[in-house]
Design a protein around this motif. Structure first.
Motif, PDB file in Angstrom:
ATOM      1  N   UNK A 149      -6.856   1.628  -0.030  1.00  0.00           N
ATOM      2  CA  UNK A 149      -5.404   1.505  -0.197  1.00  0.00           C
ATOM      3  C   UNK A 149      -5.000   0.196  -0.877  1.00  0.00           C
ATOM      4  N   UNK A 150      -5.892  -0.779  -0.881  1.00  0.00           N
ATOM      5  CA  UNK A 150      -5.587  -2.029  -1.569  1.00  0.00           C
ATOM      6  C   UNK A 150      -5.588  -1.859  -3.079  1.00  0.00           C
ATOM      7  N   UNK A 151      -6.401  -0.915  -3.565  1.00  0.00           N
ATOM      8  CA  UNK A 151      -6.603  -0.776  -5.012  1.00  0.00           C
ATOM      9  C   UNK A 151      -6.096   0.534  -5.599  1.00  0.00           C
ATOM     10  N   UNK A 152      -5.861   1.539  -4.762  1.00  0.00           N
ATOM     11  CA  UNK A 152      -5.530   2.866  -5.261  1.00  0.00           C
ATOM     12  C   UNK A 152      -4.372   3.464  -4.466  1.00  0.00           C
ATOM     13  N   UNK A 153      -3.696   4.414  -5.051  1.00  0.00           N
ATOM     14  CA  UNK A 153      -2.846   5.323  -4.297  1.00  0.00           C
ATOM     15  C   UNK A 153      -3.762   6.320  -3.601  1.00  0.00           C
ATOM     16  N   UNK A 154      -3.455   6.673  -2.371  1.00  0.00           N
ATOM     17  CA  UNK A 154      -4.274   7.634  -1.637  1.00  0.00           C
ATOM     18  C   UNK A 154      -3.387   8.798  -1.206  1.00  0.00           C
ATOM     19  N   UNK A 155      -3.833  10.011  -1.518  1.00  0.00           N
ATOM     20  CA  UNK A 155      -3.069  11.215  -1.202  1.00  0.00           C
ATOM     21  C   UNK A 155      -3.612  11.885   0.058  1.00  0.00           C
TER      22      UNK A 155
ATOM     23  N   UNK B   4       0.849  -1.184   0.000  1.00  0.00           N
ATOM     24  CA  UNK B   4       0.000   0.000   0.000  1.00  0.00           C
ATOM     25  C   UNK B   4       0.889   1.240   0.000  1.00  0.00           C
ATOM     26  N   UNK B   5       0.407   2.308  -0.630  1.00  0.00           N
ATOM     27  CA  UNK B   5       1.198   3.538  -0.728  1.00  0.00           C
ATOM     28  C   UNK B   5       0.321   4.750  -0.463  1.00  0.00           C
TER      29      UNK B   5
END
Length: 310
Positions: free
Chosen positions: A189-195, A112-113
């Motif tokens: 967070x499993x599927x997307x980058x989150x800002x 996760x990122x």
């Protein structure tokens, strides 16, 4: 006698849609040229920004301060135009990524990122460029825009709703509302980058602050991004925007950070240090100059004015 509707805006309803039909270099040049007019309408704000720049960077000359203020308002106009170019032009003509490979590698490994930055430059364009590379990005917003809770001018409020819609379409990830359940964030967070972006101060108190050095003083930062990253076992990827001229920008990614390698004060201090470096390189590209007095730790002793990192 009122000759136009209260919610009419020359910028949002005529100029920006027109500029977005032009090649990006020309469109952004025209947006930059109208910045002087916009600045004249914001003289009190410009004076506040100048004062904060002078206090934070006392070695600056009057000529430098003038140039930084001009840069600031050019950025404001070009960032507004971004909302239209998100659809009308190939993003690669406007924004490029540097150092993003570490994020790509982390995602390939199933990690996760969380993305973070400091409201520096036209940062939303990074999300559009990442989408072009196959990575959707979500974020956490202050509110969903359902009501005009901040008392914006009707034209400004309508533009904000339009911008939010365009960004959601362009970035492709979920836009979660701050203060809601955290479970959707963990799943996202499993599927997307989150800002989670260094935002303007809250007016209510928040626990878990850390005090870090920042531009000739200190500021208080909640360590929320550190705690979320640690709890979700996510890496933190700081990025900052560099202006390349003619409307083009580059999203520069710093080394990916593992929260388990730091305590919260050290990590938040590192993020603040990276932001300060970019501000010193291009002072006119930081959005939060008007909020700097509220960020200062010596103004937060009563607990009434807390900034948020996210």
């Amino acid at each position: 006698m009122q000759w136009r509707p209260e919610d009419f805006s020359l910028r949002y309803q005529l100029l920006f849609p027109l500029y977005a039909q032009l090649p990006p270099a020309l469109g952004y040049r025209l947006a930059a040229q109208q910045a002087e007019v916009f600045k004249q309408r914001k003289q009190d704000e410009a004076a506040t920004i100048r004062t904060q720049m002078q206090l934070a960077l006392p070695e600056a000359s009057a000529v430098q301060l003038d140039g930084w203020i001009d840069d600031y308002y050019r950025m404001v106009e070009q960032e507004a135009l971004d909302t239209w170019y998100l659809q009308h032009q190939p993003v690669k003509q406007i924004v490029e990524l540097q150092g993003f490979e570490a994020v790509e590698q982390a995602r390939k490994q199933g990690k996760r990122v969380l993305l973070t930055g400091g409201h520096f430059g036209r940062f939303w364009m990074a999300g559009a460029a990442m989408r072009a590379r196959g990575f959707t990005t979500g974020t956490i917003t202050r509110d969903g825009g359902a009501t005009n809770s901040h008392g914006l001018h009707p034209a400004e409020y309508r533009y904000r709703l339009f911008k939010l819609q365009r960004l959601q379409q362009a970035l492709g990830g979920p836009f979660l509302v701050e203060g809601d359940e955290l479970r959707p964030l963990y799943r996202a967070l499993n599927d997307h980058l989150i800002a989670l972006i260094f935002d303007v101060p809250y007016t209510e108190a928040h626990k878990g602050r850390v005090t870090v050095n920042f531009i000739s003083g200190t500021i208080d930062l909640p360590a929320g991004i550190y705690r979320i990253a640690k709890k979700t076992r996510a890496l933190i990827a700081p990025f900052f925007m560099r202006d390349l001229g003619e409307g083009r920008v580059m999203a520069e990614f710093s080394a990916v950070l593992d929260p388990y390698d730091y305590d919260e004060t050290a990590l938040m201090g590192l993020l603040a240090q990276q932001l300060e470096q970019r501000i010193r390189e291009n002072p006119g590209h930081w959005w939060l100059w008007p909020a700097l007095p509220l960020l200062r730790s010596n103004n937060n002793e009563s607990g009434n004015s807390q900034p948020t990192f996210g």
